[in-house]
Scaffold this active site. Structure first.
Site, PDB file in Angstrom:
ATOM      1  N   HIS A 132       2.205  33.978   5.329  1.00  0.00           N
ATOM      2  CA  HIS A 132       3.135  34.054   6.462  1.00  0.00           C
ATOM      3  C   HIS A 132       3.015  35.415   7.162  1.00  0.00           C
ATOM      4  O   HIS A 132       3.047  35.499   8.391  1.00  0.00           O
ATOM      5  CB  HIS A 132       4.584  33.936   5.975  1.00  0.00           C
ATOM      6  CG  HIS A 132       4.973  32.619   5.386  1.00  0.00           C
ATOM      7  ND1 HIS A 132       5.293  32.470   4.065  1.00  0.00           N
ATOM      8  CD2 HIS A 132       5.119  31.395   5.937  1.00  0.00           C
ATOM      9  CE1 HIS A 132       5.640  31.212   3.822  1.00  0.00           C
ATOM     10  NE2 HIS A 132       5.527  30.526   4.947  1.00  0.00           N
TER      11      HIS A 132
ATOM     12  N   GLN B 126      11.779  16.977   8.265  1.00  0.00           N
ATOM     13  CA  GLN B 126      10.361  16.805   7.942  1.00  0.00           C
ATOM     14  C   GLN B 126      10.135  16.483   6.465  1.00  0.00           C
ATOM     15  O   GLN B 126       9.002  16.335   6.039  1.00  0.00           O
ATOM     16  CB  GLN B 126       9.542  18.018   8.370  1.00  0.00           C
ATOM     17  CG  GLN B 126       9.756  19.260   7.537  1.00  0.00           C
ATOM     18  CD  GLN B 126       9.073  20.459   8.163  1.00  0.00           C
ATOM     19  OE1 GLN B 126       9.459  20.933   9.243  1.00  0.00           O
ATOM     20  NE2 GLN B 126       8.049  20.978   7.523  1.00  0.00           N
TER      21      GLN B 126
ATOM     22  N   GLN C  87      -3.954  27.801   9.520  1.00  0.00           N
ATOM     23  CA  GLN C  87      -4.981  26.761   9.315  1.00  0.00           C
ATOM     24  C   GLN C  87      -4.736  26.013   8.006  1.00  0.00           C
ATOM     25  O   GLN C  87      -5.185  24.888   7.831  1.00  0.00           O
ATOM     26  CB  GLN C  87      -6.370  27.416   9.333  1.00  0.00           C
ATOM     27  CG  GLN C  87      -7.545  26.479   9.099  1.00  0.00           C
ATOM     28  CD  GLN C  87      -7.665  25.401  10.168  1.00  0.00           C
ATOM     29  OE1 GLN C  87      -7.217  25.591  11.303  1.00  0.00           O
ATOM     30  NE2 GLN C  87      -8.244  24.256   9.810  1.00  0.00           N
ATOM     31  N   LYS C  88      -3.988  26.634   7.088  1.00  0.00           N
ATOM     32  CA  LYS C  88      -3.583  25.977   5.841  1.00  0.00           C
ATOM     33  C   LYS C  88      -3.035  24.571   6.099  1.00  0.00           C
ATOM     34  O   LYS C  88      -3.277  23.650   5.341  1.00  0.00           O
ATOM     35  CB  LYS C  88      -2.528  26.865   5.170  1.00  0.00           C
ATOM     36  CG  LYS C  88      -1.647  26.231   4.144  1.00  0.00           C
ATOM     37  CD  LYS C  88      -2.349  26.139   2.813  1.00  0.00           C
ATOM     38  CE  LYS C  88      -1.457  25.662   1.683  1.00  0.00           C
ATOM     39  NZ  LYS C  88      -0.367  24.821   1.997  1.00  0.00           N
TER      40      LYS C  88
ATOM     41  N   SER D 143       1.110  29.505  -0.878  1.00  0.00           N
ATOM     42  CA  SER D 143       2.081  28.515  -0.424  1.00  0.00           C
ATOM     43  C   SER D 143       3.417  28.815  -1.085  1.00  0.00           C
ATOM     44  O   SER D 143       3.459  29.230  -2.255  1.00  0.00           O
ATOM     45  CB  SER D 143       1.622  27.109  -0.835  1.00  0.00           C
ATOM     46  OG  SER D 143       2.696  26.190  -0.737  1.00  0.00           O
ATOM     47  N   SER D 144       4.493  28.597  -0.347  1.00  0.00           N
ATOM     48  CA  SER D 144       5.827  28.775  -0.946  1.00  0.00           C
ATOM     49  C   SER D 144       5.985  27.860  -2.152  1.00  0.00           C
ATOM     50  O   SER D 144       6.709  28.164  -3.093  1.00  0.00           O
ATOM     51  CB  SER D 144       6.909  28.455   0.079  1.00  0.00           C
ATOM     52  OG  SER D 144       6.733  29.226   1.243  1.00  0.00           O
TER      53      SER D 144
HETATM   54  P1  AMP Z   1       5.830  27.110   6.099  1.00  0.00           P
HETATM   55  O1  AMP Z   1       6.857  28.138   5.813  1.00  0.00           O
HETATM   56  O2  AMP Z   1       5.186  26.541   4.879  1.00  0.00           O
HETATM   57  O3  AMP Z   1       6.321  26.063   7.063  1.00  0.00           O
HETATM   58  O4  AMP Z   1       4.646  27.861   6.845  1.00  0.00           O
HETATM   59  C1  AMP Z   1       4.879  28.561   8.042  1.00  0.00           C
HETATM   60  C2  AMP Z   1       3.570  28.883   8.686  1.00  0.00           C
HETATM   61  O5  AMP Z   1       2.779  29.686   7.807  1.00  0.00           O
HETATM   62  C3  AMP Z   1       2.731  27.620   8.989  1.00  0.00           C
HETATM   63  O6  AMP Z   1       2.093  27.771  10.248  1.00  0.00           O
HETATM   64  C4  AMP Z   1       1.738  27.617   7.863  1.00  0.00           C
HETATM   65  O7  AMP Z   1       0.534  26.960   8.189  1.00  0.00           O
HETATM   66  C5  AMP Z   1       1.506  29.097   7.673  1.00  0.00           C
HETATM   67  N1  AMP Z   1       0.966  29.356   6.333  1.00  0.00           N
HETATM   68  C6  AMP Z   1       1.449  28.902   5.149  1.00  0.00           C
HETATM   69  N2  AMP Z   1       0.650  29.284   4.126  1.00  0.00           N
HETATM   70  C7  AMP Z   1      -0.361  29.999   4.678  1.00  0.00           C
HETATM   71  C8  AMP Z   1      -1.515  30.673   4.146  1.00  0.00           C
HETATM   72  N3  AMP Z   1      -1.792  30.668   2.840  1.00  0.00           N
HETATM   73  N4  AMP Z   1      -2.341  31.288   5.013  1.00  0.00           N
HETATM   74  C9  AMP Z   1      -2.076  31.278   6.341  1.00  0.00           C
HETATM   75  N5  AMP Z   1      -1.008  30.672   6.906  1.00  0.00           N
HETATM   76  C10 AMP Z   1      -0.159  30.040   6.087  1.00  0.00           C
END
Ligand code: AMP
Length: 302
Positions: free
Chosen positions: A33, A57, A144-145, A181-182
């Site tokens: 993030h 979602q 891109q994840k 990843s969270s």
């Molecule tokens: P989320 O909190 O999981 O909804 O993620 C928020 C943003 O962070 C989204 O655009 C994800 O694709 C991005 N994101 C999550 N994990 C990664 C990672 N390991 N590398 C790059 N971007 C990430």
């Protein structure tokens, strides 16, 4: 840095800013993030981040209630990155009683994550459209994840004539290759070790492709075999698809999106890489740890 919980408060704080870079998140922030936040910070006059675990979602049997949350820690991390505005609204602020308008993106939502998680992208597109209306960003940053999410958001922005630029940021990985990843926090130590199988199967696909293999079916089978050899992993899907339409390929003639979803225990993880195109050298994107040609070679035969 200002942390704001209301739409009206956010709009007032955002007023008269020059360019605004926006990073939508569900919080429980990690370095992946923060890469997005750094880009937004560097490329815009004002840097805005949202933290909102979006209920629409998540499917009824998914992890909305137990999704990890730590707003105080998130705010400290964002402050450290010199974020200007953080929008962290309660659910009722985004979905007041009676809210019943949805953004449905056709076509590209039917496959992969959309097929595995019915309604997921309707929730994603709707909340991102709402956040764009609130934040009015110049640029919005996505990882891109979540490759299919990027395709869906780009199509929504184009189809609805939204006046902003979508910026895609490479996947940040742990030293052993696991995409940050969270949800990695759900993994017990054994599952965490087993989770490297996602990266290994992407490296396997890349290795085969680099050797000249163009039969997508063969690469899918080899990836499937590798994942099935890991006792703690349960494969949901592997896909080799056109990166724009997400249609499954039988032969790889141009760029291809290799993606997968795998369960480790109750935890569902996704990952992907693009073959061809102009991506640097995934999964070695960030050049860390074993994400090198040697590391990939080792993991193919190891
Ligand atoms: P989320 O909190 O999981 O909804 O993620 C928020 C943003 O962070 C989204 O655009 C994800 O694709 C991005 N994101 C999550 N994990 C990664 C990672 N390991 N590398 C790059 N971007 C990430």
């Amino acid at each position: 840095m200002k942390a704001i919980t209301t739409i009206a408060g956010f709009r007032e704080a955002r007023l008269a800013a020059g360019t605004v870079g926006f990073v939508p998140t569900m919080g429980y922030l990690h370095d992946g993030h923060l890469c997005l936040v750094r880009r937004a910070r560097a490329e815009n006059d004002l840097c805005a981040v949202s933290i909102f675990v979006n209920p629409t979602q998540f499917g009824p049997k998914e992890d909305f209630a137990r999704y990890p949350r730590d707003p105080d820690r998130d705010l400290a991390l964002l402050e450290n990155e010199k974020t200007d505005l953080v929008l962290m609204p309660p659910v009722e602020e985004i979905y007041p009683p009676g809210a019943g308008t949805w953004v449905d993106v056709d076509g590209v939502t039917a496959r992969l994550e959309g097929a595995a998680r019915p309604g997921h992208f309707r929730g994603v597109a709707t909340v991102v459209a709402k956040l764009f209306n609130i934040v009015a960003p110049t640029r919005a940053y996505f990882g891109q994840k979540d490759a299919q999410q990027v395709v869906v958001i780009q199509k929504m922005v184009r189809d609805l004539n939204m006046d902003l630029e979508v910026v895609v940021v490479p996947t940040l990985r742990e030293p052993d290759g696991l995409a940050m990843s969270s949800r990695n926090v759900y993994l017990d130590p054994g599952e965490r070790r087993a989770a490297v199988v996602l990266w290994k199967s992407l490296a396997l696909a890349r290795g085969l492709w680099e050797e000249g293999e163009r039969d997508a079916g063969r690469i899918r089978r080899e990836m499937t075999d590798l994942i099935q050899k890991e006792p703690l992993a349960r494969l949901d899907y592997v896909s080799i698809a056109d990166p724009a339409t997400l249609e499954e390929l039988s032969r790889i003639e141009g760029p291809a999106l290799v993606s997968m979803a795998v369960y480790l225990g109750r935890t569902r993880l996704i990952d992907n890489t693009t073959l061809g195109g102009n991506e640097a050298r995934p999964p070695a994107i960030d050049g860390a740890g074993p994400a090198t040609a040697e590391g990939m070679e080792g993991s193919r035969h190891g």
